[in-house]
Every structure is written in structure tokens, then in C-alpha cells.
Write a protein that holds these residues in place. Structure first.
Motif, PDB file in Angstrom:
ATOM      1  N   THR A  88       0.834  -1.210   0.000  1.00 18.33           N
ATOM      2  CA  THR A  88       0.000   0.000   0.000  1.00 18.33           C
ATOM      3  C   THR A  88       0.866   1.256   0.000  1.00 18.33           C
ATOM      4  O   THR A  88       0.595   2.208  -0.727  1.00 18.33           O
ATOM      5  CB  THR A  88      -0.930  -0.014   1.231  1.00 18.33           C
ATOM      6  N   ALA A  89       1.913   1.247   0.816  1.00 17.51           N
ATOM      7  CA  ALA A  89       2.781   2.429   0.891  1.00 17.51           C
ATOM      8  C   ALA A  89       3.433   2.705  -0.466  1.00 17.51           C
ATOM      9  O   ALA A  89       3.565   3.859  -0.881  1.00 17.51           O
ATOM     10  CB  ALA A  89       3.852   2.237   1.963  1.00 17.51           C
ATOM     11  N   THR A  90       3.809   1.646  -1.181  1.00 14.08           N
ATOM     12  CA  THR A  90       4.436   1.815  -2.498  1.00 14.08           C
ATOM     13  C   THR A  90       3.430   2.331  -3.519  1.00 14.08           C
ATOM     14  O   THR A  90       3.723   3.219  -4.314  1.00 14.08           O
ATOM     15  CB  THR A  90       5.028   0.477  -2.987  1.00 14.08           C
ATOM     16  N   ILE A  91       2.229   1.776  -3.487  1.00 17.63           N
ATOM     17  CA  ILE A  91       1.223   2.185  -4.477  1.00 17.63           C
ATOM     18  C   ILE A  91       0.767   3.621  -4.224  1.00 17.63           C
ATOM     19  O   ILE A  91       0.594   4.402  -5.153  1.00 17.63           O
ATOM     20  CB  ILE A  91       0.025   1.204  -4.462  1.00 17.63           C
ATOM     21  N   LEU A  92       0.605   3.980  -2.946  1.00 20.94           N
ATOM     22  CA  LEU A  92       0.122   5.338  -2.653  1.00 20.94           C
ATOM     23  C   LEU A  92       1.229   6.387  -2.764  1.00 20.94           C
ATOM     24  O   LEU A  92       0.957   7.539  -3.078  1.00 20.94           O
ATOM     25  CB  LEU A  92      -0.480   5.397  -1.251  1.00 20.94           C
ATOM     26  N   GLY A  93       2.453   6.018  -2.460  1.00 23.38           N
ATOM     27  CA  GLY A  93       3.544   7.001  -2.452  1.00 23.38           C
ATOM     28  C   GLY A  93       3.525   7.803  -1.156  1.00 23.38           C
ATOM     29  O   GLY A  93       4.358   7.632  -0.274  1.00 23.38           O
ATOM     30  N   GLN A  94       2.529   8.652  -1.047  1.00 25.61           N
ATOM     31  CA  GLN A  94       2.376   9.479   0.149  1.00 25.61           C
ATOM     32  C   GLN A  94       1.125   9.000   0.893  1.00 25.61           C
ATOM     33  O   GLN A  94       0.160   8.559   0.254  1.00 25.61           O
ATOM     34  CB  GLN A  94       2.171  10.923  -0.297  1.00 25.61           C
ATOM     35  N   ALA A  95       1.120   9.104   2.224  1.00 26.36           N
ATOM     36  CA  ALA A  95      -0.065   8.694   2.983  1.00 26.36           C
ATOM     37  C   ALA A  95      -1.231   9.647   2.663  1.00 26.36           C
ATOM     38  O   ALA A  95      -1.004  10.782   2.240  1.00 26.36           O
ATOM     39  CB  ALA A  95       0.251   8.713   4.472  1.00 26.36           C
ATOM     40  N   PRO A  96      -2.484   9.194   2.877  1.00 29.91           N
ATOM     41  CA  PRO A  96      -3.639  10.054   2.571  1.00 29.91           C
ATOM     42  C   PRO A  96      -3.611  11.392   3.310  1.00 29.91           C
ATOM     43  O   PRO A  96      -4.169  12.374   2.826  1.00 29.91           O
ATOM     44  CB  PRO A  96      -4.834   9.211   3.028  1.00 29.91           C
ATOM     45  N   ASP A  97      -2.953  11.466   4.464  1.00 28.48           N
ATOM     46  CA  ASP A  97      -2.869  12.745   5.198  1.00 28.48           C
ATOM     47  C   ASP A  97      -1.668  13.579   4.737  1.00 28.48           C
ATOM     48  O   ASP A  97      -1.303  14.554   5.395  1.00 28.48           O
ATOM     49  CB  ASP A  97      -2.780  12.480   6.708  1.00 28.48           C
ATOM     50  N   LYS A  98      -1.057  13.183   3.602  1.00 27.77           N
ATOM     51  CA  LYS A  98       0.094  13.870   2.999  1.00 27.77           C
ATOM     52  C   LYS A  98       1.395  13.671   3.777  1.00 27.77           C
ATOM     53  O   LYS A  98       2.416  14.303   3.490  1.00 27.77           O
ATOM     54  CB  LYS A  98      -0.147  15.378   2.800  1.00 27.77           C
ATOM     55  N   GLY A  99       1.375  12.808   4.800  1.00 27.76           N
ATOM     56  CA  GLY A  99       2.604  12.516   5.533  1.00 27.76           C
ATOM     57  C   GLY A  99       3.480  11.528   4.764  1.00 27.76           C
ATOM     58  O   GLY A  99       3.032  10.877   3.833  1.00 27.76           O
ATOM     59  N   LEU A 100       4.753  11.439   5.176  1.00 28.56           N
ATOM     60  CA  LEU A 100       5.648  10.430   4.605  1.00 28.56           C
ATOM     61  C   LEU A 100       5.518   9.153   5.413  1.00 28.56           C
ATOM     62  O   LEU A 100       5.381   9.196   6.639  1.00 28.56           O
ATOM     63  CB  LEU A 100       7.102  10.913   4.663  1.00 28.56           C
TER      64      LEU A 100
END
Ligand SMILES: *Cc1c(COP(=O)(O)O)cnc(C)c1O
Length: 435
Positions: A17-29
Motif C-alpha cells: 500500500t505504501a508503495t502504491i500510494l507514495g504518500q499517505a492520505p494525510d500527505k505525511g511520509l
């Protein structure tokens, strides 16, 4: 392995999930919830094991079962399919050459690892993933090359027309297949603003499976640790010193140095770190004063480090549990001006015959300053780009032309293919929307 968002307002995610999203939904790393601990047996085995075996063992805990072992083995092997030599320059300064990959930039390693992970994950997604990325030069070439021919992934690269070097433009525009270059009539900032707008646009979100390929992505950030393990393997074989090496890292977004600090934190015996910057020196200023103040980036001759608010700095703070004193013990900063950078290229060439690129020269000068103060120490720089990528500056400093390396030669006979668009989000959106 689970990853949490450093903005602390999003659910934890696994590596997939982290790879597919890149950035978390809250814009955090994303950041690993628990750090692996390297066993003393593993550290002792490093001089004897192959780089592929080492890389598989280092990456496995971070992937945490999201990719089967046999596929991960293939991925690391393809990622490291070129030389990363540690070349001595002086008795106490060596150069870890990270520029022998297909696009002559250290970003090849992260781009190749990430592309193959996304390719693996796209199989189970039943959707084509569209990677959208803006580039001022190096990132685009590494991403284009890394993702070329990866099934299930389309790559769209925005670059500012007339503002990348000829070699960089050819690297972006001659791939074909699943790589499309959008030549934007505007600046790099325009390209980046369009990409940001695309990620916020609900029409595009509904119609496309969009993701980014910048160094925020864990699948680009984490494999950069491997440089430091390879360097350590070589250091034990070649160095005159038995002390852990001092490492000088030319830094912009601080992804590379943060990966090295992570390797050290998990147990790799590395010495002091130097954050070597051009005049865009937000982090060296912070290390000297304790005040973090982002700035508007100023253009320099080491332009891949022209960053005024380094995105991975938050990861470094997390790694040191937000302790300024803890950080200061392990890492120091240095600021090298363009004039000193050019002079360093000239002097090192005259003294040793070694040709530095402007980024490597920033790191070299910073390491030289450090060993002058600490004469018992020795170490290496990370040489992040081939000098031929910056011909005007390097040739002016060394006084003669550079030889074009084999990887670049075939580019000159290829035809540039780009889609020319105005610097407008609407124009890019129209182009991106299917049907
Ligand atoms: C991207 C880049 C850097 C900076 O790396 P960060 O991980 O962003 O600090 C340094 N040198 C070159 C040549 C680069 O392309």
C-alpha cells in the motif's frame, strides 16, 4: 512490516500500500513502525557474501512478505545490475561511484527497485497504474529507464521545454513503449504544480490509478541503503583504516543520506555523516543553530541539490527521535559555494587526475574540510552523477573535453518524441483523461 504516516493522521500501511500510494492520505511520509536489527553474524558475513545476497537480506524485512522471496531476489538482482566501485582518490578519501547505471545517475537504483515492485503489485490490482512525475532532469531519465517495459504501468513525465540538458532530454524522449514525455512550455515549477494539481483532481482520481515516483516513495527511498552496504563491503577490502568510514553525501531532498543513517541505525558500522550542500543549506544551518527555516531554492551548478525545503528531513528527525543533540553527534553539515565547487573540480583533477562532477565536488570539499579538522579519520564521498552530465562546468574546470560513456552513445542516433503542451493543468488533464 507496517509503515505509519509521519503526519500521524492516516492508517498504517503495508509495503504494498505504501508503495502504491507514495504518500499517505494525510500527505505525511511513510516510516517503518519498527526498525529491523541487523545481527552481528550478518555484519560479519558482509565481506564474504555477494551483493545480491546482501541486498535481498537487507530489503526483506522492509518488504515484509508483500513480495515472495523468489520475486524479491529477482528484483534486487535487476536493481543492482551494474558496478558500484569504491575508487581511492587520496589515502584518506575515496569515491563511491554511483553513476554506472543506465542513466548515469544514482537515482537509477531507487527507480529500478520501485518500478519492479509496482510492476509486481499491478498484477494483483487488475488496473493499469499511471506514474506521473515532474522532472528538472535526472529523476525523469532514471524513472523512464527504470519503468521501461514494466507491464501494468504507464509513465507520464512532465519536463520544462528547453530547460533540461540535451542528454537528459534524449533520455526522457526516446524510450517509447509505456513512457510518454510531456514537453511543457514553462518552468520546472510549472511542471511540478501541474503534477500536484493532478493528484488533487477528483475526475482524474476516478478515471486513473495515479501514483508518483519521487523520493518520498518508500520503494525509492529504502533501496538507497544498499549503497552503504556495498561501500562497507568494499571499505573492508581496500581501506587503509580500520575505523568506520566518514561518509560525505551531496544532499538535496535528503533521501540518500537518510537511507545511510537508517543503515547505521539498524547496525551497519558506519562513522560520521556529512550533509554536503550547496548554498541551499537549510539542514547545515539547522545543524549549526537548531533553527529550521525553509527557503526558496537558489539555482547553482550542482542543480540536483537546489532544494529549499528537503522532503526527507522529517524522516531524519524521526530516526533520531527528534533529538537535536542525538542528531548533532552523528551528522554535521557543510556549505560549499559554486566558486569553491568549480575550484575543487580543478584542483582534484590537477592533483590526482580524478574527475568529479559538481555534486561529487561539493561532497569532496566537505569531506576534505572534515578530515583537515579530524586528521585520524578517513572516508568516502558518494559520487552521484557522471561528470559528462555537466559538460560545460566540468570541461571548463579540467581544461579539456570529456569522453562520452558507452551508455549515452546510442541516444544520439535516436529520435526525440514528445507531446508539446502549454503550462496549463487543463491541457494536461485533457490529455490524460481517457476516451
Ligand atoms: C537527486 C540528486 C542528489 C540529491 O539526492 P537527495 O537524495 O535528494 O538528497 C545529489 N546529486 C545528484 C546528481 C542527484 O541527482
Amino acid at each position: 512490516m507496517q509503515y505509519f504516516s509521519l503526519a500521524k493522521n492516516a492508517p498504517a500501511a503495508d509495503f504494498k500500500t505504501a508503495t502504491i500510494l507514495g504518500q499517505a492520505p494525510d500527505k505525511g511520509l511513510y516510516f517503518p513502525e519498527t526498525l529491523p536489527v541487523l545481527s552481528p553474524e550478518f555484519i560479519q558475513s558482509l565481506p564474504r557474501i555477494s551483493k545480491n545476497e546482501m541486498a535481498f537480506k537487507v530489503m526483506k524485512p522492509y518488504v515484509g512478505g508483500a513480495i515472495p522471496d523468489s520475486d524479491l531476489q529477482t528484483i534486487v538482482q535487476e536493481t543492482l545490475d551494474f558496478d558500484i566501485p569504491l575508487v581511492p582518490i587520496l589515502s584518506n578519501i575515496a569515491s563511491l561511484e554511483l553513476f554506472h547505471g543506465p542513466t548515469l545517475a544514482f537515482k537509477d537504483v531507487g527507480a529500478r527497485f520501485m518500478s519492479r515492485c509496482l510492476g509486481y503489485f499491478s498484477k494483483s490490482l487488475d488496473a493499469t497504474i499511471t506514474v506521473l512525475v515532474a522532472t528538472s532532469g535526472d529523476t525523469g531519465g532514471a524513472v523512464a529507464n527504470g519503468f521501461l517495459g514494466v507491464p501494468g504501468v504507464e509513465v507520464v513525465i512532465l519536463y520544462p521545454s528547453g530547460k533540461v540538458s540535451p542528454v537528459q532530454e534524449l533520455q526522457l524522449t526516446t524510450c517509447g513503449k509505456n513512457i510518454t514525455a510531456l514537453e511543457i512550455d514553462g518552468s520546472f515549477d510549472d511542471c511540478q504544480a501541474i503534477v500536484k494539481a493532478a493528484f488533487m483532481d477528483s475526475d482524474l482520481q476516478q478515471k486513473l490509478f495515479l501514483t508518483s515516483a519521487n523520493s518520498i516513495n518508500v520503494a525509492r527511498w529504502l533501496p538507497q541503503q544498499l549503497y552503504y552496504f556495498i561501500a562497507y563491503q568494499e571499505w573492508l577490502k581496500t581501506a587503509n583504516s580500520t575505523k568506520p568510514p566518514v561518509i560525505s553525501v551531496p544532499s538535496g531532498n535528503f533521501g540518500n543520506i537518510c537511507a545511510g543513517l537508517l543503515a547505521k541505525k539498524t547496525g551497519l558500522p558506519l562513522g560520521h555523516f556529512i550533509a554536503a550542500c550547496n548554498i541551499n543549506d537549510v539542514v547545515p544551518q539547522y545543524l549549526a543553530t537548531g533553527n529550521y527555516a525553509s527557503v526558496k531554492a537558489q539555482p547553482t551548478i550542482s542543480n540536483a541539490m537546489d532544494v529549499g525545503d528537503p522532503s526527507n528531513f522529517v524522516r531524519i528527525m524521526e530516526l533520531f527521535s527528534h533529538s537535536f543533540e542525538g542528531l548533532q553527534q552523528v551528522i554535521s553539515g557543510d556549505t560549499i559555494s559554486d566558486a569553491i565547487t568549480a575550484k575543487t573540480i580543478q584542483e582534484v583533477y590537477a592533483q590526482t587526475g580524478y574527475i568529479l562532477d559538481p555534486h561529487g565536488a561539493v561532497a569532496y570539499k566537505a569531506l576534505q574540510n572534515y578530515v583537515k579538522e579530524h586528521p585520524l579519520e578517513a572516508g568516502f564521498i558518494l559520487e552521484t552523477a557522471h561528470p559528462v552530465k555537466f559538460p560545460e562546468i566540468v570541461e571548463a574546470s579540467i581544461g579539456h573535453a570529456l569522453t562520452i560513456p558507452a551508455q549515452v552513445q546510442p541516444l544520439f542516433s535516436k529520435e526525440k518524441i514528445s507531446v508539446q503542451l502549454p503550462a496549463s493543468f487543463e491541457a494536461v488533464k485533457d490529455w490524460l483523461m481517457p476516451g
